[in-house]
Scaffold this motif. Structure first.
Motif, short mmCIF file in Angstrom:
data_model
loop_
_atom_site.label_atom_id
_atom_site.label_comp_id
_atom_site.label_asym_id
_atom_site.label_seq_id
_atom_site.Cartn_x
_atom_site.Cartn_y
_atom_site.Cartn_z
N THR A 40 0.84 -1.20 0.00
CA THR A 40 0.00 0.00 0.00
C THR A 40 0.87 1.25 0.00
OG1 THR A 40 -1.80 -1.15 1.11
CG2 THR A 40 -1.80 1.25 1.26
N ASP A 45 -2.17 1.81 -3.37
CA ASP A 45 -3.41 1.03 -3.47
C ASP A 45 -4.04 0.93 -2.09
OD1 ASP A 45 -5.41 -0.85 -3.68
OD2 ASP A 45 -4.18 -2.38 -4.62
N ASN A 47 -7.35 0.21 -1.56
CA ASN A 47 -8.64 -0.47 -1.72
C ASN A 47 -9.05 -1.02 -0.36
OD1 ASN A 47 -10.64 -2.44 -2.19
ND2 ASN A 47 -9.85 -2.88 -4.23
N GLN A 67 -3.13 -7.63 -2.05
CA GLN A 67 -3.12 -7.14 -3.42
C GLN A 67 -2.51 -8.19 -4.34
OE1 GLN A 67 -1.83 -5.48 -0.71
NE2 GLN A 67 -2.28 -3.29 -0.87
#
Length: 151
Positions: A40, A45, A47, A67
């Motif tokens: 991250t 990312d 999410n 991920q």
């Protein structure tokens, strides 16, 4: 001075030499929340399926999933360290993500050499990532290039 055989073999200076069709290698990794945090931070990312425990638990996945870059990262390690080995990079990949990887899973990344070009250091490889239950999470083929490196 190079011999004719050396001129025809693109693997002469590859650290692990030229692999053979059917050669296999694998690595295993225990997945932790730290893997998600690092990816991250690196990728941006955020999410919620990866970063928000409550949202992930209330989703169809039922918990935090890592991920895809973390999942396939183990294949980078196998290719760059084991087979074909140091100096190897992916030129193309065709991966199917068939099952999520969860925090707490143990994944095994495997590669098998399908074809080898003798004149240039290119390989086509079969790739898979399985969880500790033997379930395939990622599968597909990739093409690698191995650059000569000084010893």
């Amino acid at each position: 001075m190079s011999t004719d055989a050396e001129k025809k073999n693109g693997w002469i200076e590859a650290r692990h030499g030229m692999p053979s069709e059917g050669d296999k290698a694998e690595r295993t990794l225990d997945i932790t929340e730290r893997h998600i945090e690092l990816f991250t931070e690196m990728s941006g990312d955020k999410n919620p399926l990866h970063t928000d425990r409550e949202a992930a638990e209330n989703s169809r996945f039922g918990g935090l999933i890592v991920q895809g870059g973390v999942t396939t990262g183990i294949l980078n390690a196998v290719v760059a360290e084991d087979l074909p080995g140091p100096g190897s990079v992916f030129l193309s990949v065709d991966w199917k993500f068939s099952k999520p990887v969860y925090v707490g899973d143990t994944i095994t990344g495997r590669v098998e050499i399908l074809t080898v070009r003798e004149d240039k250091p290119f390989c086509t490889i079969q790739t898979t990532v399985e969880n500790q239950k033997g379930e395939v999470c990622v599968s597909g083929e990739a093409v690698t290039y191995t650059t000569p490196l000084p010893q």
